[in-house]
Design a protein around this motif. Structure first.
Motif, PDB file in Angstrom:
ATOM      1  N   UNK A  38      69.160  88.083 -22.373  1.00 11.48           N
ATOM      2  CA  UNK A  38      69.092  89.319 -21.586  1.00 11.48           C
ATOM      3  C   UNK A  38      69.225  90.542 -22.488  1.00 11.48           C
ATOM      4  N   UNK A  39      68.724  91.683 -22.022  1.00 13.95           N
ATOM      5  CA  UNK A  39      68.832  92.899 -22.839  1.00 13.95           C
ATOM      6  C   UNK A  39      70.291  93.314 -22.979  1.00 13.95           C
ATOM      7  N   UNK A  40      70.615  94.062 -24.008  1.00 17.90           N
ATOM      8  CA  UNK A  40      72.000  94.513 -24.163  1.00 17.90           C
ATOM      9  C   UNK A  40      72.405  95.424 -23.012  1.00 17.90           C
ATOM     10  N   UNK A  41      73.669  95.388 -22.669  1.00 13.99           N
ATOM     11  CA  UNK A  41      74.182  96.162 -21.540  1.00 13.99           C
ATOM     12  C   UNK A  41      74.576  97.552 -22.025  1.00 13.99           C
ATOM     13  N   UNK A  42      74.123  98.566 -21.297  1.00 13.95           N
ATOM     14  CA  UNK A  42      74.543  99.941 -21.573  1.00 13.95           C
ATOM     15  C   UNK A  42      75.761 100.209 -20.700  1.00 13.95           C
ATOM     16  N   UNK A  43      76.928 100.108 -21.297  1.00 15.63           N
ATOM     17  CA  UNK A  43      78.159 100.207 -20.513  1.00 15.63           C
ATOM     18  C   UNK A  43      78.383 101.604 -19.955  1.00 15.63           C
ATOM     19  N   UNK A  44      77.830 102.628 -20.593  1.00 14.73           N
ATOM     20  CA  UNK A  44      77.952 103.976 -20.058  1.00 14.73           C
ATOM     21  C   UNK A  44      77.247 104.088 -18.709  1.00 14.73           C
ATOM     22  N   UNK A  45      76.024 103.570 -18.636  1.00 16.25           N
ATOM     23  CA  UNK A  45      75.267 103.587 -17.384  1.00 16.25           C
ATOM     24  C   UNK A  45      75.964 102.717 -16.346  1.00 16.25           C
ATOM     25  N   UNK A  46      76.464 101.566 -16.797  1.00 15.93           N
ATOM     26  CA  UNK A  46      77.170 100.667 -15.885  1.00 15.93           C
ATOM     27  C   UNK A  46      78.392 101.359 -15.276  1.00 15.93           C
ATOM     28  N   UNK A  47      79.166 102.039 -16.104  1.00 14.16           N
ATOM     29  CA  UNK A  47      80.377 102.707 -15.613  1.00 14.16           C
ATOM     30  C   UNK A  47      80.022 103.855 -14.671  1.00 14.16           C
ATOM     31  N   UNK A  48      78.949 104.594 -14.967  1.00  5.49           N
ATOM     32  CA  UNK A  48      78.524 105.674 -14.070  1.00  5.49           C
ATOM     33  C   UNK A  48      78.171 105.110 -12.697  1.00  5.49           C
ATOM     34  N   UNK A  49      77.454 104.005 -12.670  1.00  2.08           N
ATOM     35  CA  UNK A  49      77.109 103.376 -11.401  1.00  2.08           C
ATOM     36  C   UNK A  49      78.328 102.875 -10.663  1.00  2.08           C
ATOM     37  N   UNK A  50      79.277 102.316 -11.409  1.00  2.64           N
ATOM     38  CA  UNK A  50      80.503 101.827 -10.791  1.00  2.64           C
ATOM     39  C   UNK A  50      81.311 102.964 -10.181  1.00  2.64           C
ATOM     40  N   UNK A  51      81.436 104.066 -10.906  1.00  2.00           N
ATOM     41  CA  UNK A  51      82.169 105.228 -10.391  1.00  2.00           C
ATOM     42  C   UNK A  51      81.469 105.788  -9.160  1.00  2.00           C
ATOM     43  N   UNK A  52      80.152 105.873  -9.205  1.00  2.00           N
ATOM     44  CA  UNK A  52      79.397 106.382  -8.056  1.00  2.00           C
ATOM     45  C   UNK A  52      79.598 105.491  -6.840  1.00  2.00           C
ATOM     46  N   UNK A  53      79.589 104.175  -7.041  1.00  2.00           N
ATOM     47  CA  UNK A  53      79.795 103.251  -5.927  1.00  2.00           C
ATOM     48  C   UNK A  53      81.203 103.401  -5.348  1.00  2.00           C
ATOM     49  N   UNK A  54      82.187 103.584  -6.217  1.00  2.00           N
ATOM     50  CA  UNK A  54      83.569 103.755  -5.735  1.00  2.00           C
ATOM     51  C   UNK A  54      83.719 105.068  -4.966  1.00  2.00           C
ATOM     52  N   UNK A  55      83.069 106.135  -5.447  1.00  2.00           N
ATOM     53  CA  UNK A  55      83.136 107.414  -4.741  1.00  2.00           C
ATOM     54  C   UNK A  55      82.455 107.313  -3.378  1.00  2.00           C
ATOM     55  N   UNK A  56      81.320 106.644  -3.330  1.00  2.00           N
ATOM     56  CA  UNK A  56      80.614 106.455  -2.059  1.00  2.00           C
ATOM     57  C   UNK A  56      81.485 105.679  -1.087  1.00  2.00           C
ATOM     58  N   UNK A  57      82.140 104.648  -1.583  1.00  2.00           N
ATOM     59  CA  UNK A  57      83.005 103.845  -0.729  1.00  2.00           C
ATOM     60  C   UNK A  57      84.166 104.682  -0.204  1.00  2.00           C
ATOM     61  N   UNK A  58      84.745 105.521  -1.058  1.00  2.00           N
ATOM     62  CA  UNK A  58      85.858 106.379  -0.642  1.00  2.00           C
ATOM     63  C   UNK A  58      85.417 107.360   0.431  1.00  2.00           C
TER      64      UNK A  58
END
Length: 73
Positions: A38-58
């Motif tokens: 698999x391609x290497x993971x861009x953890x910065x993009x991953x964390x941005x998506x995770x934060x956005x999902x948590x904010x949406x959930x809140x």
């Protein structure tokens, strides 16, 4: 007692190759095409998506809580 150690050690060593052979025989042959890694993971993009999902959930949780409180009153 030394003879017991040799006997036990010899039987233990005799069992090891058998276990290896059985494991090789039981392992299924790979089927289908071999996929590239698999391609290497861009953890910065991953964390941005995770934060956005948590904010949406809140926000969703807060909106549902407000709606529930409005129904009770």
């Amino acid at each position: 007692m030394a003879s017991r150690g040799r006997c036990g050690g010899a039987s233990a060593h005799e069992d090891e190759p058998r276990r290896d052979e059985q494991a090789e025989q039981q392992a299924p042959a790979p089927r289908g095409p071999i996929l590239p890694p698999p391609p290497p993971v861009d953890y910065g993009v991953f964390m941005q998506g995770l934060v956005q999902a948590m904010q949406t959930q809140t926000h969703t949780q807060a909106a549902l809580q407000a709606q529930l409180e409005a129904q009770v009153e």
